[in-house]
Motif scaffolding. Sequence first.
Motif, PDB file in Angstrom:
ATOM      1  N   UNK A 145       0.842  -1.195   0.000  1.00  0.00           N
ATOM      2  CA  UNK A 145       0.000   0.000   0.000  1.00  0.00           C
ATOM      3  C   UNK A 145       0.875   1.241   0.000  1.00  0.00           C
ATOM      4  N   UNK A 146       0.271   2.398   0.181  1.00  0.00           N
ATOM      5  CA  UNK A 146       1.022   3.653   0.091  1.00  0.00           C
ATOM      6  C   UNK A 146       1.968   3.879   1.261  1.00  0.00           C
ATOM      7  N   UNK A 147       1.847   3.095   2.317  1.00  0.00           N
ATOM      8  CA  UNK A 147       2.804   3.174   3.422  1.00  0.00           C
ATOM      9  C   UNK A 147       3.865   2.082   3.318  1.00  0.00           C
ATOM     10  N   UNK A 148       3.950   1.431   2.144  1.00  0.00           N
ATOM     11  CA  UNK A 148       4.942   0.389   1.851  1.00  0.00           C
ATOM     12  C   UNK A 148       4.739  -0.858   2.703  1.00  0.00           C
ATOM     13  N   UNK A 149       3.518  -1.098   3.130  1.00  0.00           N
ATOM     14  CA  UNK A 149       3.176  -2.311   3.865  1.00  0.00           C
ATOM     15  C   UNK A 149       2.676  -3.360   2.882  1.00  0.00           C
ATOM     16  N   UNK A 150       3.241  -4.550   2.919  1.00  0.00           N
ATOM     17  CA  UNK A 150       2.791  -5.610   2.018  1.00  0.00           C
ATOM     18  C   UNK A 150       1.418  -6.098   2.466  1.00  0.00           C
ATOM     19  N   UNK A 151       0.442  -5.998   1.575  1.00  0.00           N
ATOM     20  CA  UNK A 151      -0.930  -6.367   1.924  1.00  0.00           C
ATOM     21  C   UNK A 151      -1.415  -7.589   1.146  1.00  0.00           C
ATOM     22  N   UNK A 152      -0.824  -7.842  -0.026  1.00  0.00           N
ATOM     23  CA  UNK A 152      -1.192  -8.986  -0.846  1.00  0.00           C
ATOM     24  C   UNK A 152       0.081  -9.624  -1.391  1.00  0.00           C
ATOM     25  N   UNK A 153       0.087 -10.944  -1.451  1.00  0.00           N
ATOM     26  CA  UNK A 153       1.188 -11.656  -2.120  1.00  0.00           C
ATOM     27  C   UNK A 153       0.587 -12.637  -3.112  1.00  0.00           C
ATOM     28  N   UNK A 154       1.146 -12.614  -4.320  1.00  0.00           N
ATOM     29  CA  UNK A 154       0.726 -13.529  -5.375  1.00  0.00           C
ATOM     30  C   UNK A 154       1.821 -14.556  -5.598  1.00  0.00           C
ATOM     31  N   UNK A 155       1.435 -15.810  -5.702  1.00  0.00           N
ATOM     32  CA  UNK A 155       2.410 -16.893  -5.884  1.00  0.00           C
ATOM     33  C   UNK A 155       2.010 -17.678  -7.126  1.00  0.00           C
ATOM     34  N   UNK A 156       2.899 -17.676  -8.123  1.00  0.00           N
ATOM     35  CA  UNK A 156       2.644 -18.425  -9.350  1.00  0.00           C
ATOM     36  C   UNK A 156       3.706 -19.511  -9.523  1.00  0.00           C
ATOM     37  N   UNK A 157       3.313 -20.771  -9.565  1.00  0.00           N
ATOM     38  CA  UNK A 157       4.272 -21.845  -9.818  1.00  0.00           C
ATOM     39  C   UNK A 157       4.567 -21.948 -11.313  1.00  0.00           C
ATOM     40  N   UNK A 169      -2.159 -26.798 -16.716  1.00  0.00           N
ATOM     41  CA  UNK A 169      -2.911 -25.553 -16.643  1.00  0.00           C
ATOM     42  C   UNK A 169      -2.269 -24.575 -15.662  1.00  0.00           C
ATOM     43  N   UNK A 170      -2.398 -23.299 -15.986  1.00  0.00           N
ATOM     44  CA  UNK A 170      -1.797 -22.243 -15.176  1.00  0.00           C
ATOM     45  C   UNK A 170      -2.606 -22.011 -13.907  1.00  0.00           C
ATOM     46  N   UNK A 171      -1.918 -21.541 -12.858  1.00  0.00           N
ATOM     47  CA  UNK A 171      -2.568 -21.314 -11.568  1.00  0.00           C
ATOM     48  C   UNK A 171      -1.829 -20.218 -10.819  1.00  0.00           C
ATOM     49  N   UNK A 172      -2.560 -19.487  -9.998  1.00  0.00           N
ATOM     50  CA  UNK A 172      -1.961 -18.440  -9.175  1.00  0.00           C
ATOM     51  C   UNK A 172      -2.669 -18.421  -7.826  1.00  0.00           C
ATOM     52  N   UNK A 173      -1.889 -18.363  -6.764  1.00  0.00           N
ATOM     53  CA  UNK A 173      -2.419 -18.311  -5.400  1.00  0.00           C
ATOM     54  C   UNK A 173      -2.363 -16.880  -4.891  1.00  0.00           C
ATOM     55  N   UNK A 174      -3.422 -16.445  -4.210  1.00  0.00           N
ATOM     56  CA  UNK A 174      -3.505 -15.085  -3.680  1.00  0.00           C
ATOM     57  C   UNK A 174      -3.557 -15.154  -2.163  1.00  0.00           C
ATOM     58  N   UNK A 175      -2.653 -14.420  -1.515  1.00  0.00           N
ATOM     59  CA  UNK A 175      -2.576 -14.393  -0.059  1.00  0.00           C
ATOM     60  C   UNK A 175      -2.793 -12.964   0.440  1.00  0.00           C
ATOM     61  N   UNK A 176      -3.585 -12.802   1.484  1.00  0.00           N
ATOM     62  CA  UNK A 176      -3.807 -11.495   2.103  1.00  0.00           C
ATOM     63  C   UNK A 176      -4.272 -11.709   3.546  1.00  0.00           C
ATOM     64  N   UNK A 177      -3.446 -11.303   4.495  1.00  0.00           N
ATOM     65  CA  UNK A 177      -2.067 -10.840   4.348  1.00  0.00           C
ATOM     66  C   UNK A 177      -1.161 -11.979   3.928  1.00  0.00           C
ATOM     67  N   UNK A 178       0.111 -11.697   3.605  1.00  0.00           N
ATOM     68  CA  UNK A 178       1.023 -12.752   3.166  1.00  0.00           C
ATOM     69  C   UNK A 178       1.047 -13.924   4.144  1.00  0.00           C
ATOM     70  N   UNK A 275      -5.759 -12.285 -10.907  1.00  0.00           N
ATOM     71  CA  UNK A 275      -6.135 -12.793 -12.226  1.00  0.00           C
ATOM     72  C   UNK A 275      -5.641 -11.866 -13.327  1.00  0.00           C
ATOM     73  N   UNK A 276      -5.698 -10.575 -13.087  1.00  0.00           N
ATOM     74  CA  UNK A 276      -5.230  -9.605 -14.078  1.00  0.00           C
ATOM     75  C   UNK A 276      -3.738  -9.778 -14.341  1.00  0.00           C
ATOM     76  N   UNK A 277      -2.954  -9.940 -13.296  1.00  0.00           N
ATOM     77  CA  UNK A 277      -1.512 -10.116 -13.473  1.00  0.00           C
ATOM     78  C   UNK A 277      -1.205 -11.435 -14.187  1.00  0.00           C
ATOM     79  N   UNK A 278      -1.931 -12.509 -13.853  1.00  0.00           N
ATOM     80  CA  UNK A 278      -1.718 -13.781 -14.521  1.00  0.00           C
ATOM     81  C   UNK A 278      -2.041 -13.663 -16.011  1.00  0.00           C
ATOM     82  N   UNK A 279      -3.131 -12.989 -16.346  1.00  0.00           N
ATOM     83  CA  UNK A 279      -3.497 -12.780 -17.746  1.00  0.00           C
ATOM     84  C   UNK A 279      -2.419 -11.991 -18.473  1.00  0.00           C
TER      85      UNK A 279
END
Length: 298
Positions: A145-157, A169-178, A275-279
């Motif tokens: 976020x704007x205070x440089x705090x990690x709020x979401x982590x995306x993991x793509x194998x 098939x492609x897959x992506x895991x979404x973590x919040x918080x990490x 999903x947007x980043x994976x696309x």
Amino acid sequence: MPQPGGYSMPPYPMPQGGYGDPSQQAPPAGFYMGYQQPPNQPVTYQPGPVPPGQPMAMHAYDAPMTPPSIPVGVPPGLEYLTQIDQVLIHQKVELLEAIIGFETNNQYEVKNSMGQKIYHAKEKNDCCTRNCCGSLRSFDMKITDNSDREVIRLVRPYRCVSCWCPCCLQELEVQAPPGNTIGYVVQDWHPCNPKFSIKGENRETLLKLEGPCFACNCCGDVNFELRGKDGGQPIGRISKQWSGLLKEVFTDTDNFGIQFPLDLDVKMKAVLLGACFLIDFMFFEKVGDSNQRNTVFS
């Protein structure tokens, strides 16, 4: 604008010319997808958790704003997503990559409809993986976020490519918080059309995404329609914006818009970001002189 019942209007067709193009026609009333800030709009910043009894921190150039009430169960840092039904994603231009074709870690800015930054996303992996595996590469992506705090982590194998092999098939895991998984983006097998399932933390299918047969933006936008798990009418959209001939040919910097129902579960809004980043990686990422768009269905 939300209709009675809380859902947004069906996505509007996007104007040609990319984000902030002064030649593009004005969008419909209440739908602003450009980066220039509309006139007479106050500058407000991403709200965060406010301790009880303490006022929200203000900058001198901020307009007065009341600290919003934070819904129960919202992951820290995602509070602002509960208030909006669309975001813009702009990939930052990397000079080294643009000049010599050496692949660097992708970076993106996530903005609201007024062009104000709400998150920053940065890919994290090694040089060998980026330049040898290309758009298929595995990665971790940190969203802060704007205070440089990690709020979401995306993991793509890493997954190899084959439109005829359902096991790749492609897959992506979404973590919040990490460290706390809130959902997955999983590619659905189809010989022609790009399709994805938006799944919850227990891998239950909640939403569906479907793109065109040829996910290539030749002088136009590419839309991936968001629907309920059983199909039906679109309730949102992920749009790859046409950025102009020079940018499209000589760089892999991309612009996206995401629309979703205002009252959609905030965790699913975060999964749609993933999903947007994976696309982007699957269909619009180039490495060096080799354009790897459409590799998944070639």
